[in-house]
Design a protein around this motif. Structure first.
Motif, PDB file in Angstrom:
ATOM      1  N   VAL A 181       0.856  -1.185   0.000  1.00 48.62           N
ATOM      2  CA  VAL A 181       0.000   0.000   0.000  1.00 48.62           C
ATOM      3  C   VAL A 181       0.890   1.232   0.000  1.00 48.62           C
ATOM      4  O   VAL A 181       1.744   1.387   0.886  1.00 48.62           O
ATOM      5  CB  VAL A 181      -0.936   0.016   1.231  1.00 48.62           C
ATOM      6  CG1 VAL A 181      -1.790   1.284   1.230  1.00 48.62           C
ATOM      7  CG2 VAL A 181      -1.817  -1.221   1.257  1.00 48.62           C
ATOM      8  N   GLY A 182       0.710   2.105  -0.967  1.00 48.79           N
ATOM      9  CA  GLY A 182       1.517   3.312  -1.056  1.00 48.79           C
ATOM     10  C   GLY A 182       1.441   3.926  -2.439  1.00 48.79           C
ATOM     11  O   GLY A 182       0.557   3.585  -3.236  1.00 48.79           O
ATOM     12  N   GLU A 183       2.356   4.818  -2.708  1.00 47.55           N
ATOM     13  CA  GLU A 183       2.429   5.499  -3.999  1.00 47.55           C
ATOM     14  C   GLU A 183       3.810   5.294  -4.598  1.00 47.55           C
ATOM     15  O   GLU A 183       4.812   5.346  -3.885  1.00 47.55           O
ATOM     16  CB  GLU A 183       2.173   6.996  -3.840  1.00 47.55           C
ATOM     17  CG  GLU A 183       0.825   7.357  -3.236  1.00 47.55           C
ATOM     18  CD  GLU A 183       0.846   8.799  -2.745  1.00 47.55           C
ATOM     19  OE1 GLU A 183       0.412   9.674  -3.515  1.00 47.55           O
ATOM     20  OE2 GLU A 183       1.315   9.034  -1.620  1.00 47.55           O
ATOM     21  N   VAL A 184       3.843   5.094  -5.914  1.00 43.32           N
ATOM     22  CA  VAL A 184       5.116   4.921  -6.602  1.00 43.32           C
ATOM     23  C   VAL A 184       5.084   5.724  -7.897  1.00 43.32           C
ATOM     24  O   VAL A 184       4.043   5.843  -8.545  1.00 43.32           O
ATOM     25  CB  VAL A 184       5.402   3.414  -6.870  1.00 43.32           C
ATOM     26  CG1 VAL A 184       4.290   2.768  -7.671  1.00 43.32           C
ATOM     27  CG2 VAL A 184       6.743   3.220  -7.552  1.00 43.32           C
ATOM     28  N   TRP A 185       6.238   6.295  -8.229  1.00 46.78           N
ATOM     29  CA  TRP A 185       6.375   7.078  -9.461  1.00 46.78           C
ATOM     30  C   TRP A 185       7.288   6.324 -10.426  1.00 46.78           C
ATOM     31  O   TRP A 185       8.390   5.910 -10.053  1.00 46.78           O
ATOM     32  CB  TRP A 185       6.949   8.467  -9.161  1.00 46.78           C
ATOM     33  CG  TRP A 185       5.967   9.391  -8.513  1.00 46.78           C
ATOM     34  CD1 TRP A 185       5.196  10.340  -9.126  1.00 46.78           C
ATOM     35  CD2 TRP A 185       5.638   9.479  -7.124  1.00 46.78           C
ATOM     36  NE1 TRP A 185       4.411  10.996  -8.214  1.00 46.78           N
ATOM     37  CE2 TRP A 185       4.662  10.483  -6.961  1.00 46.78           C
ATOM     38  CE3 TRP A 185       6.072   8.777  -5.989  1.00 46.78           C
ATOM     39  CZ2 TRP A 185       4.124  10.829  -5.743  1.00 46.78           C
ATOM     40  CZ3 TRP A 185       5.520   9.106  -4.752  1.00 46.78           C
ATOM     41  CH2 TRP A 185       4.560  10.127  -4.636  1.00 46.78           C
ATOM     42  N   PHE A 186       6.807   6.155 -11.657  1.00 47.65           N
ATOM     43  CA  PHE A 186       7.556   5.452 -12.685  1.00 47.65           C
ATOM     44  C   PHE A 186       7.959   6.413 -13.797  1.00 47.65           C
ATOM     45  O   PHE A 186       7.189   7.297 -14.203  1.00 47.65           O
ATOM     46  CB  PHE A 186       6.709   4.332 -13.308  1.00 47.65           C
ATOM     47  CG  PHE A 186       6.296   3.262 -12.347  1.00 47.65           C
ATOM     48  CD1 PHE A 186       7.239   2.456 -11.725  1.00 47.65           C
ATOM     49  CD2 PHE A 186       4.956   3.029 -12.069  1.00 47.65           C
ATOM     50  CE1 PHE A 186       6.867   1.451 -10.843  1.00 47.65           C
ATOM     51  CE2 PHE A 186       4.557   2.031 -11.200  1.00 47.65           C
ATOM     52  CZ  PHE A 186       5.518   1.244 -10.582  1.00 47.65           C
ATOM     53  N   ALA A 187       9.177   6.225 -14.313  1.00 45.44           N
ATOM     54  CA  ALA A 187       9.668   7.002 -15.451  1.00 45.44           C
ATOM     55  C   ALA A 187      10.832   6.238 -16.061  1.00 45.44           C
ATOM     56  O   ALA A 187      11.388   5.323 -15.439  1.00 45.44           O
ATOM     57  CB  ALA A 187      10.101   8.407 -15.019  1.00 45.44           C
ATOM     58  N   HIS A 188      11.208   6.626 -17.291  1.00 41.77           N
ATOM     59  CA  HIS A 188      12.325   5.958 -17.945  1.00 41.77           C
ATOM     60  C   HIS A 188      13.027   6.938 -18.865  1.00 41.77           C
ATOM     61  O   HIS A 188      12.493   7.339 -19.904  1.00 41.77           O
ATOM     62  CB  HIS A 188      11.843   4.746 -18.738  1.00 41.77           C
ATOM     63  CG  HIS A 188      12.944   3.989 -19.411  1.00 41.77           C
ATOM     64  ND1 HIS A 188      13.904   3.290 -18.705  1.00 41.77           N
ATOM     65  CD2 HIS A 188      13.256   3.837 -20.723  1.00 41.77           C
ATOM     66  CE1 HIS A 188      14.743   2.727 -19.558  1.00 41.77           C
ATOM     67  NE2 HIS A 188      14.376   3.055 -20.784  1.00 41.77           N
ATOM     68  N   GLU A 189      14.207   7.366 -18.459  1.00 38.10           N
ATOM     69  CA  GLU A 189      15.082   8.216 -19.273  1.00 38.10           C
ATOM     70  C   GLU A 189      14.373   9.467 -19.785  1.00 38.10           C
ATOM     71  O   GLU A 189      14.606   9.911 -20.903  1.00 38.10           O
ATOM     72  CB  GLU A 189      15.651   7.409 -20.438  1.00 38.10           C
ATOM     73  CG  GLU A 189      16.550   6.254 -19.981  1.00 38.10           C
ATOM     74  CD  GLU A 189      17.131   5.466 -21.132  1.00 38.10           C
ATOM     75  OE1 GLU A 189      16.712   5.699 -22.301  1.00 38.10           O
ATOM     76  OE2 GLU A 189      17.996   4.604 -20.882  1.00 38.10           O
TER      77      GLU A 189
END
Length: 225
Positions: free
Chosen positions: A81-89
């Motif tokens: 349970v939580g928040e995650v930030w995704f990105a790539h280059e």
């Protein structure tokens, strides 16, 4: 401390109201996890909450296809349970919603994250042979959201029975899976012998649907085009 940054959506002080994927901005996706989600390995840039990151096993069939072809996607499962930030280059991000009757064929290099309600399989691209983008791509089906990345702002092109679309296999991001694919040569043998234009083969898509293209021809892994 004062800054205009604190008044922008990028400043994350609020608590998420619902689980799921949202576009943080044009270069990042935010996922409020309450259970699990899947993402490309190494794409997490920040998180908060009680989350665990583990390698996602994709089954023997998908593992074999990926080992043989080099296509596919190394995935991780994010649980808790939580928040995650995704990105790539710092690539451009966008989100597509799939309905139960939908199926989307995507180049594995363009997948960022997706809901666990979507089914994922490495499948042969019919009619594409071994040229350009490879023999296998990733097909997603079911109901849920998928976050994709591309080099630059994506170009969405409708495909109709009367107007097929020809795409560079190094620029294509994905297309609606009901389209018929085949390999098309746009250059004569004489032109190829004398040096050519650099645009020899394309993927021809026919039927009713759409194709997503990035405004860049991605170089194959480990080398230049």
């Amino acid at each position: 401390m004062r800054s205009d940054l604190f008044s922008q959506p990028e400043y994350q002080a609020q608590t998420p109201t619902a689980a799921g994927m949202t576009l943080q901005h044009s270069h990042a996706v935010k996922y409020a996890v309450n259970g699990e989600c899947y993402a490309r390995q190494g794409s997490m840039v920040a998180y908060r909450g009680n989350l665990q990151f583990e390698v996602k096993h994709q089954g023997l069939g998908n593992m074999f296809k990926r080992a043989v072809t080099g296509e596919g996607l190394a995935l991780m499962a994010v649980r808790g349970v939580g928040e995650v930030w995704f990105a790539h280059e710092a690539q451009s991000c966008f989100v597509i919603d799939l309905e139960p009757h939908d199926a989307l064929t995507v180049n594995g290099r363009n997948v960022l994250c997706f809901d666990p309600t979507l089914n994922y399989e490495i499948k042969m691209v019919k009619g594409a042979g071994m040229a350009g983008g490879g023999l296998f791509n990733c097909q997603f089906a079911g109901q849920g959201r998928i976050g994709l990345i591309c080099d630059g702002n994506p170009i969405i092109i409708p495909v109709t029975q009367q107007a097929p679309v020809y795409v560079d296999t190094d620029a294509v991001v994905g297309w609606s899976s009901q389209l018929h694919s085949s390999l098309h040569r746009s250059q004569s043998m004489r032109s190829m012998v004398t040096g050519g234009s650099g645009e020899v083969m394309q993927l021809m898509l026919q039927g009713e649907g759409f194709v997503v293209v990035q405004p860049s021809e991605a170089a194959p892994p480990g080398g230049k085009k």
